[in-house]
Design an enzyme around this catalytic site. Structure first.
Site, mmCIF file in Angstrom:
data_model
loop_
_atom_site.group_PDB
_atom_site.id
_atom_site.type_symbol
_atom_site.label_atom_id
_atom_site.label_comp_id
_atom_site.label_asym_id
_atom_site.label_seq_id
_atom_site.Cartn_x
_atom_site.Cartn_y
_atom_site.Cartn_z
ATOM 1 N N LEU A 130 5.764 -35.609 -43.046
ATOM 2 C CA LEU A 130 6.982 -35.062 -43.650
ATOM 3 C C LEU A 130 6.856 -35.041 -45.168
ATOM 4 C CD1 LEU A 130 9.989 -34.202 -43.179
ATOM 5 C CD2 LEU A 130 10.575 -36.624 -43.448
ATOM 6 N N SER A 132 4.050 -36.678 -48.546
ATOM 7 C CA SER A 132 2.815 -37.372 -48.889
ATOM 8 C C SER A 132 2.844 -37.741 -50.370
ATOM 9 C CB SER A 132 1.608 -36.480 -48.606
ATOM 10 O OG SER A 132 0.411 -37.112 -48.993
ATOM 11 N N ALA A 133 2.506 -38.994 -50.669
ATOM 12 C CA ALA A 133 2.495 -39.466 -52.056
ATOM 13 C C ALA A 133 1.220 -40.263 -52.308
ATOM 14 C CB ALA A 133 3.734 -40.308 -52.343
ATOM 15 N N SER A 134 1.100 -40.828 -53.500
ATOM 16 C CA SER A 134 -0.149 -41.477 -53.893
ATOM 17 C C SER A 134 -0.412 -42.756 -53.117
ATOM 18 C CB SER A 134 -0.112 -41.792 -55.395
ATOM 19 O OG SER A 134 1.033 -42.564 -55.698
ATOM 20 N N ILE A 135 0.640 -43.477 -52.713
ATOM 21 C CA ILE A 135 0.480 -44.764 -52.053
ATOM 22 C C ILE A 135 0.541 -44.639 -50.538
ATOM 23 C CG2 ILE A 135 1.409 -47.116 -51.848
ATOM 24 C CD1 ILE A 135 0.220 -46.527 -54.556
ATOM 25 N N GLN A 137 2.152 -42.027 -46.936
ATOM 26 C CA GLN A 137 2.756 -40.792 -46.454
ATOM 27 C C GLN A 137 3.673 -41.112 -45.278
ATOM 28 O OE1 GLN A 137 -0.696 -38.350 -45.664
ATOM 29 N NE2 GLN A 137 -0.555 -38.650 -43.446
ATOM 30 N N VAL A 138 4.568 -40.167 -44.970
ATOM 31 C CA VAL A 138 5.639 -40.405 -44.010
ATOM 32 C C VAL A 138 5.538 -39.404 -42.867
ATOM 33 C CG1 VAL A 138 8.144 -40.430 -43.685
ATOM 34 C CG2 VAL A 138 7.149 -41.337 -45.800
ATOM 35 N N LYS A 152 6.337 -44.832 -42.200
ATOM 36 C CA LYS A 152 5.628 -44.784 -43.485
ATOM 37 C C LYS A 152 4.305 -45.537 -43.343
ATOM 38 C CE LYS A 152 6.518 -45.455 -48.447
ATOM 39 N NZ LYS A 152 7.540 -45.853 -49.435
ATOM 40 N N ASP A 287 14.247 -47.266 -58.787
ATOM 41 C CA ASP A 287 13.463 -46.029 -58.728
ATOM 42 C C ASP A 287 14.381 -44.883 -58.295
ATOM 43 O OD1 ASP A 287 11.200 -44.505 -59.014
ATOM 44 O OD2 ASP A 287 10.359 -45.000 -57.056
#
EC number: 2.7.-.-
Length: 548
Positions: A130, A132-135, A137-138, A152, A287
């Site tokens: 759904l 995606s990030a640097s640390i 993904q979901v 996650k 955040d």
């Protein structure tokens, strides 16, 4: 010692810096300034290049260096007390664009963490992420009871990549701190150290899940904020399962208006949520950028991504509230005194000089209409001023400043006429009354009753031990005093020896005088000996008497 992989990574970093025209920045440092002539030998300096401003070049270089450097730039953009405004604004544009890893690899990680096939836990699992990030993904899924969830998953090998990149960041930071003219003021090593703590905290998804659970308890049944539920049975350090939420991204203002949601209410609620988290709960989401906030059709906020959480000590809460109240009353001396009292600046700081510096920063702010006054930028300017007076980095205040800037920007994006001060001041005044008034005193006393009552049976034993310790100290002091006196004063035996010796010599001299000279003692020798014996014997007797 730098390994081959780090050396290759360093070469790639230097190539990217050169490609973006940042060799000028490098050669401008104190270390390389004598070698600045080298740039004229580099071929790309032979042709005039149309380069963007250096903040844009730094942003593009960080994007090319990869997700860890992008995340570092994002965090660095919040340090407006350290960076020039143009650079901070440019770094704030950084986006965490990372290609996803395969759904099959995500499935393998999840099944290893759970110790069983996914099908035993989920009825449905979407291998296409759904987000995606640097640390991490979901992925989306559905539990056996029909509950829709998101799963996650940490990126495989991310900890090793972070460790390698952090080692290089520390190398650059130490060089910058040593050879860059602004290095000592900006303290790059401390900035990297803050980033290291933040990034490693985000690697533990159980920690994030615990943060989410605490926030959910704080806002349970609230009509202002909803926090999704964590499913602890299936949460591990590298996998987290959470309730799936639906809402409109808060940045989609036109969609929100089309749903009939009041923009003014949303803006004011955002401010109230922030100050409630800071002052009531002392546990705030740090955040809160637009990508982590959604809105229900009812106008209730939904928050996600709880990797970064801020807290304040009770003293920091009170000093912060008093600072803001004193600022809007233009009591700059009180603001300066609060900084000294709180320990944010060294105790020897001259309050009058600090007051004058704060007035210089603050007065131009009040020339604007009240609705245009920025809390966040006031804190930025205040911290910049305080750094000139050797204010130490306060990580909890940095998080607070970052979050306030996000909330304030979001509130005014939704409702440009938002008067942050009018919204926040009554809340802070009420909180201050509760803390310092009779009600606050009664609540703090009541909170301590149980811990005090638990210790009451121990009081006689504690008192006995204190008395025994005091008695022991007295005895020890008496012993030391007597010992010292003995060391400082001559002994009785020495005094007696002097007296006996002196008396003996006087008696001998008297015998010489009475018996007179003879065959073995000539007259002249007898006279000299008698005189010396009287003198020495008399001196010994007088010395013994004085000492005694």
């Amino acid at each position: 010692m730098m390994g081959p992989l780090q050396a290759l990574r360093l070469l790639r970093i230097n190539w990217i810096l050169l490609r973006h025209g940042l060799d000028e920045v490098i050669l401008a440092t104190h270390l390389f300034r004598p070698l600045r002539w080298i740039k004229y030998l580099l071929p790309w300096h032979w042709v005039q290049r149309d380069l963007p401003p250096y903040p844009a070049r730094i942003r593009r270089a960080l994007e090319d260096l990869g997700p860890i450097f992008v995340k570092f730039g994002q965090i660095l953009s919040t340090r407006r007390d350290l960076l020039p405004d143009d650079l901070a604004n440019e770094l704030a544009k950084l986006q965490d664009r990372v290609p996803p890893f395969s759904g099959e690899l995500a499935r393998a990680i999840i099944e290893k963490a759970w110790g069983r096939p996914i099908e035993e836990v989920l009825d449905q699992f979407d291998p296409v992420p759904l987000a995606s990030a640097s640390i991490a993904q979901v992925h989306t899924g559905r539990l056996k009871d029909g509950t829709e969830v998101v799963v996650k998953v940490l990126r495989p090998g991310i900890e090793r990549i972070i460790r390698q990149d952090l080692a290089l960041m520390y190398t650059f930071a130490r060089l910058a701190q040593r050879y860059w003219k602004d290095g000592r003021r900006l303290r790059p090593v401390e900035v990297v150290s803050e980033y290291e703590k933040t990034i490693y905290d985000e690697l533990d998804l159980q920690r994030e899940a615990a943060n989410a659970s605490q926030l959910r308890r704080n806002w349970l049944n609230s009509q202002m904020l909803y926090i999704p539920e964590v499913y602890w049975d299936w949460t591990r350090p590298n996998v987290m399962v959470m309730e799936r939420i639906y809402g409109t991204p808060v940045s989609e203002v036109e969609q929100l208006k089309a749903q009939g949601i009041s923009m003014r209410l949303l803006g004011e609620r955002g401010v109230e949520i922030f100050f409630t988290q800071v002052f009531r709960d002392n546990f705030f989401h740090a955040d809160m950028h637009p990508g982590n906030i959604f809105v229900e059709p009812s106008g209730r906020y939904i928050s996600i991504d709880f990797g970064i959480i801020g807290t304040l000590t009770a003293e920091d809460q009170r000093y912060l509230a008093e600072n803001l109240l004193a600022f809007f009353e233009r009591d700059y001396r009180r603001v300066a005194e609060l900084h000294v009292e709180s320990g944010w600046v060294p105790p020897g700081t001259r309050v009058d000089e600090f007051e004058s510096a704060i007035r210089t920063v603050s007065e131009p702010i009040f020339e604007k209409p009240l609705a245009e006054i920025s809390f966040g930028h006031f804190l930025v300017r205040l911290f910049q001023t305080a750094r000139r007076f050797n204010m130490e980095i306060q990580p909890q205040l940095v998080l607070l400043e970052k979050t306030l800037l996000n909330i304030e920007g979001l509130g005014r994006q939704l409702y440009p006429e938002l008067d942050l001060w009018t919204t926040a001041k009554p809340y802070m005044e009420r909180w201050m009354r509760e803390q310092v008034g009779l009600r606050g005193l009664a609540e703090r006393t009541w909170r301590n009753v149980y811990s005090i009552a638990d210790q009451v049976p121990e009081l006689p034993l504690v008192a006995y031990r204190m008395l025994m310790a005091y008695d022991k100290q007295l005895r020890h002091a008496e012993f030391e005093r007597a010992k010292l006196q003995r060391e400082e004063s001559p002994s009785t035996a020495a005094i007696a020896l002097r007296a006996i010796g002196g008396a003996t010599l006087v008696i001998c001299a008297t015998l010489i005088l009475v018996l007179g000279p003879g065959q073995w003692l000539p007259e002249h020798l007898a006279l000299v000996l008698m005189t010396l014996t009287y003198l020495v014997g008399g001196w010994l007797l007088i010395a013994a008497a004085r000492t005694a």
